[in-house]
Design an enzyme around this catalytic site. Structure first.
Site, PDB file in Angstrom:
ATOM      1  N   ASN A 114       7.819  20.711   6.453  1.00  0.00           N
ATOM      2  CA  ASN A 114       8.206  21.438   5.232  1.00  0.00           C
ATOM      3  C   ASN A 114       8.939  22.759   5.501  1.00  0.00           C
ATOM      4  OD1 ASN A 114       5.730  22.482   6.071  1.00  0.00           O
ATOM      5  ND2 ASN A 114       5.227  23.181   4.021  1.00  0.00           N
ATOM      6  N   GLY A 187      -0.083  21.417   9.745  1.00  0.00           N
ATOM      7  CA  GLY A 187       0.102  20.161   9.026  1.00  0.00           C
ATOM      8  C   GLY A 187      -1.035  19.910   8.048  1.00  0.00           C
ATOM      9  N   SER A 188      -1.266  18.633   7.786  1.00  0.00           N
ATOM     10  CA  SER A 188      -2.222  18.274   6.735  1.00  0.00           C
ATOM     11  C   SER A 188      -3.671  18.311   7.233  1.00  0.00           C
ATOM     12  CB  SER A 188      -1.889  16.873   6.233  1.00  0.00           C
ATOM     13  OG  SER A 188      -2.005  15.969   7.306  1.00  0.00           O
ATOM     14  N   GLU A 209      -3.409  25.202  11.260  1.00  0.00           N
ATOM     15  CA  GLU A 209      -2.815  25.784  10.045  1.00  0.00           C
ATOM     16  C   GLU A 209      -2.667  24.636   9.066  1.00  0.00           C
ATOM     17  OE1 GLU A 209      -1.878  28.955   9.346  1.00  0.00           O
ATOM     18  OE2 GLU A 209      -2.405  29.841  11.269  1.00  0.00           O
ATOM     19  N   CYS A 243       2.879  25.182   1.868  1.00  0.00           N
ATOM     20  CA  CYS A 243       1.418  25.093   2.022  1.00  0.00           C
ATOM     21  C   CYS A 243       0.704  26.134   1.162  1.00  0.00           C
ATOM     22  CB  CYS A 243       1.049  25.284   3.481  1.00  0.00           C
ATOM     23  SG  CYS A 243       1.769  26.773   4.188  1.00  0.00           S
ATOM     24  N   GLU A 333      -4.075  18.190  -2.637  1.00  0.00           N
ATOM     25  CA  GLU A 333      -2.954  19.129  -2.677  1.00  0.00           C
ATOM     26  C   GLU A 333      -1.724  18.404  -3.253  1.00  0.00           C
ATOM     27  OE1 GLU A 333      -1.836  20.073   1.324  1.00  0.00           O
ATOM     28  OE2 GLU A 333      -0.630  21.788   0.751  1.00  0.00           O
TER      29      GLU A 333
HETATM   30  P1  NAD Z   1       1.302  15.984   8.720  1.00  0.00           P
HETATM   31  O1  NAD Z   1      -0.110  16.372   9.025  1.00  0.00           O
HETATM   32  O2  NAD Z   1       1.553  14.628   8.183  1.00  0.00           O
HETATM   33  O3  NAD Z   1       2.218  16.088  10.035  1.00  0.00           O
HETATM   34  C1  NAD Z   1       2.251  17.255  10.828  1.00  0.00           C
HETATM   35  C2  NAD Z   1       2.568  16.870  12.255  1.00  0.00           C
HETATM   36  O4  NAD Z   1       1.535  16.018  12.754  1.00  0.00           O
HETATM   37  C3  NAD Z   1       3.885  16.110  12.444  1.00  0.00           C
HETATM   38  O5  NAD Z   1       4.532  16.598  13.585  1.00  0.00           O
HETATM   39  C4  NAD Z   1       3.441  14.673  12.633  1.00  0.00           C
HETATM   40  O6  NAD Z   1       4.299  13.931  13.462  1.00  0.00           O
HETATM   41  C5  NAD Z   1       2.081  14.816  13.275  1.00  0.00           C
HETATM   42  N1  NAD Z   1       1.187  13.700  12.932  1.00  0.00           N
HETATM   43  C6  NAD Z   1       1.178  12.984  11.780  1.00  0.00           C
HETATM   44  N2  NAD Z   1       0.218  12.044  11.835  1.00  0.00           N
HETATM   45  C7  NAD Z   1      -0.380  12.183  13.030  1.00  0.00           C
HETATM   46  C8  NAD Z   1      -1.458  11.498  13.667  1.00  0.00           C
HETATM   47  N3  NAD Z   1      -2.087  10.473  13.080  1.00  0.00           N
HETATM   48  N4  NAD Z   1      -1.830  11.897  14.894  1.00  0.00           N
HETATM   49  C9  NAD Z   1      -1.206  12.930  15.504  1.00  0.00           C
HETATM   50  N5  NAD Z   1      -0.188  13.611  14.935  1.00  0.00           N
HETATM   51  C10 NAD Z   1       0.230  13.233  13.724  1.00  0.00           C
HETATM   52  O7  NAD Z   1       1.847  17.134   7.775  1.00  0.00           O
HETATM   53  P2  NAD Z   1       3.263  17.234   7.067  1.00  0.00           P
HETATM   54  O8  NAD Z   1       3.340  16.170   6.028  1.00  0.00           O
HETATM   55  O9  NAD Z   1       4.336  17.303   8.087  1.00  0.00           O
HETATM   56  O10 NAD Z   1       3.162  18.683   6.392  1.00  0.00           O
HETATM   57  C11 NAD Z   1       2.568  18.884   5.176  1.00  0.00           C
HETATM   58  C12 NAD Z   1       1.164  19.419   5.303  1.00  0.00           C
HETATM   59  O11 NAD Z   1       1.170  20.542   6.160  1.00  0.00           O
HETATM   60  C13 NAD Z   1       0.622  19.931   3.974  1.00  0.00           C
HETATM   61  O12 NAD Z   1      -0.729  19.564   3.858  1.00  0.00           O
HETATM   62  C14 NAD Z   1       0.751  21.447   4.084  1.00  0.00           C
HETATM   63  O13 NAD Z   1      -0.153  22.180   3.299  1.00  0.00           O
HETATM   64  C15 NAD Z   1       0.504  21.661   5.534  1.00  0.00           C
HETATM   65  N6  NAD Z   1       1.152  22.885   5.994  1.00  0.00           N
HETATM   66  C16 NAD Z   1       0.384  23.944   6.350  1.00  0.00           C
HETATM   67  C17 NAD Z   1       0.989  25.130   6.746  1.00  0.00           C
HETATM   68  C18 NAD Z   1       0.200  26.347   7.147  1.00  0.00           C
HETATM   69  O14 NAD Z   1       0.800  27.277   7.687  1.00  0.00           O
HETATM   70  N7  NAD Z   1      -1.098  26.389   6.928  1.00  0.00           N
HETATM   71  C19 NAD Z   1       2.374  25.223   6.776  1.00  0.00           C
HETATM   72  C20 NAD Z   1       3.122  24.112   6.423  1.00  0.00           C
HETATM   73  C21 NAD Z   1       2.501  22.942   6.034  1.00  0.00           C
END
Ligand code: NAD
Length: 458
Positions: A114, A187-188, A209, A243, A333
């Site tokens: 994002n 990430g999530s 995060e 996020c 979310e």
């Molecule tokens: P995501 O968790 O799907 O992916 C994040 C990363 O993890 C990617 O690089 C992806 O390739 C990897 N990944 C995905 N599935 C995986 C698995 N099974 N095993 C290992 N790695 C895996 O998140 P997203 O869709 O890219 O981002 C959105 C989420 O991130 C939202 O929930 C948002 O709130 C959160 N976010 C948090 C912050 C923060 O600073 N706290 C900032 C941005 C986004």
């Protein structure tokens, strides 16, 4: 790419001690800055191609922040990395006591889509500043930006020092199977749990995060026009894919109608009557997420927006009146341009809503009533937040940024980022000129003096 062998090379390089040289770190950060500055237009065009992000938002929320974090690190690194002297205690006296900032070693950074430039490069800057070697795994969903991140890293660093490995879940899984000295994941929440489990296997420290449902409380004392303008900005920035964006509003019942009207006006002011044709309104990252958001609107009481075009990854800025807490919209979310408006009549009703969810990453309160805002800040646990404006706390590097509970572990930004990627090693350097006999056996008759000494030193 042979991941175990690359990691081996990084470990061997870390052992040469080169990355512990502060001047070396500053030089490489300067090189990184030079490369990023020369690729400024490429950053904007990659983000535009990936999800129609405007150059303005790209500068404000990615390129500009990266550059100021880099400038800060270059300017402050010498002082951040100096051992910090602290007062000796009764037990260490006579001594000079220090906290040394030591790099962990080999660090893995996993980034989301994002803010794909910012959230890959900012942790890299801080991990390198702290003297680590780094492997970054950018998101597979923003192919143009992730490729640019890889190109920049590969131009500036030799791969033993830092590199970028692109790929999806299989690559991330293989990376997580390795033994790291630190893992920094953005990430999530579900993937955060996978990362935490993989890290636990080797007792690797982590920063997570994550996200969550961040509430935005609006009371009856606030100037609604200004509040609506700011909420619309914070909610629909990046197409609602932030996020810390306000996930839902909890408005005082007496102002709900007026607030909804003000929000509608501000959406039109920002994106026009047809946001689809606005150059400033981003797209949803992919069709899967656009469909997820469309499904959330089934049975919702849409009071503004609601239009969508899945094949164009477009969801209009949308307002939903009073969804049930059991509705799809209020389960997880939202992470898109849909803003539900719930209401409260008394403060207890706010708690009834917020306590349905895990501790959020952010919370916002719009009010002129200081007591009310202070109660909200005190009564609820959340990563961080702001009064009378959304998102804005992210913009001060002096404020540590991170979640609590399910919204994350650890924090960063500015010096907090440098500290996150450093082990704080405590060293007591004892003098030899004075050796009070009280601590040595035999202890008989010494307890009274020991008690007095504890009292003197407090
Ligand atoms: P995501 O968790 O799907 O992916 C994040 C990363 O993890 C990617 O690089 C992806 O390739 C990897 N990944 C995905 N599935 C995986 C698995 N099974 N095993 C290992 N790695 C895996 O998140 P997203 O869709 O890219 O981002 C959105 C989420 O991130 C939202 O929930 C948002 O709130 C959160 N976010 C948090 C912050 C923060 O600073 N706290 C900032 C941005 C986004």
């Amino acid at each position: 790419m042979n991941i175990p062998s690359l990691l081996q090379q990084q470990r061997a390089y870390f052992k040469t001690q080169q990355t512990k040289d502060v001047s070396f770190r500053i030089n490489v950060l300067k090189k990184l800055k030079q490369e990023i500055v020369s690729r400024e237009q490429d950053v904007y065009s990659a983000l535009k191609k990936d999800f129609n992000k405007s150059s303005f938002e790209a500068f404000m929320s990615e390129y500009g922040i990266v550059l100021s974090e880099l400038n800060l690190a270059i300017k402050k690194l010498k002082s951040w990395s100096k051992p910090k002297r602290v007062k000796p205690s009764m037990l260490t006296f006579p001594a000079t006591d220090y906290i040394y900032k030591e790099p962990y070693g080999t660090v893995l950074v996993i980034a989301p889509w994002n803010y794909p430039f910012l959230l890959a490069i900012e942790p890299l800057i801080m991990a390198i500043s702290a003297g680590n070697t780094v492997i970054v795994k950018p998101s597979e969903l923003t192919i143009h930006t992730s490729q640019l991140v890889t190109e920049i890293i590969q131009t500036v660093f030799n791969k033993q020092h830092a590199t970028s490995i692109e790929g999806g879940i299989p690559v991330a899984t293989e990376l997580l199977e390795q033994k790291w000295d630190y893992i920094f994941f953005t990430g999530s929440v579900p993937v955060g749990k996978i990362v935490a489990k993989a890290a636990a296997k080797h007792l690797t420290p982590v920063t997570l995060e994550l996200g969550g449902k961040s509430p935005c409380i609006v009371d009856e004392t606030i100037n609604l026009k200004l509040a609506a303008k700011r909420i619309v900005w914070g909610k629909f920035f990046n197409g609602g894919q932030t996020c810390i964006s306000p996930d839902y509003i909890i408005a005082h019942t007496s102002i709900k109608k007026e607030l909804i009207n003000a929000l509608k006006k501000e959406i039109i002011n920002a994106y026009g009557e047809n946001p689809k044709s606005s150059k400033d309104f981003p797209r949803i990252i992919n069709e899967r997420n656009a469909n997820r958001l469309k499904d959330m609107l089934e049975d919702a009481n849409i009071v503004y927006g609601g239009e969508h075009s899945i094949e164009e990854c477009y969801i209009a800025p949308t307002l939903v009146d009073n969804p049930s807490l059991n509705s799809k919209l209020m389960q997880d979310e939202i992470f898109g341009p849909i803003l539900p408006i719930l209401t409260y009549a008394d403060e207890a009703a706010i708690g009834d809503i917020i306590s349905n969810y895990d501790k959020p990453l952010s919370l916002y309160v719009f009010s002129k009533n200081k007591q009310f805002t202070n109660n909200i800040i005190k009564n609820y646990s959340f990563g961080g937040g702001a009064v009378n404006d959304p998102l804005i706390h992210f913009g001060n590097h002096k404020l540590p940024f991170g979640g609590v509970g399910a919204s994350g572990i650890g924090a960063y930004h500015g010096k907090h980022g440098f500290d996150t990627f450093s082990h704080h090693k405590s060293i007591s350097k004892r003098g030899t000129w004075f050796d009070p006999p009280v601590r040595y056996a035999p202890y008989k008759g010494k307890i009274g003096l020991l008690k007095k000494m504890f009292k003197w030193f407090g």
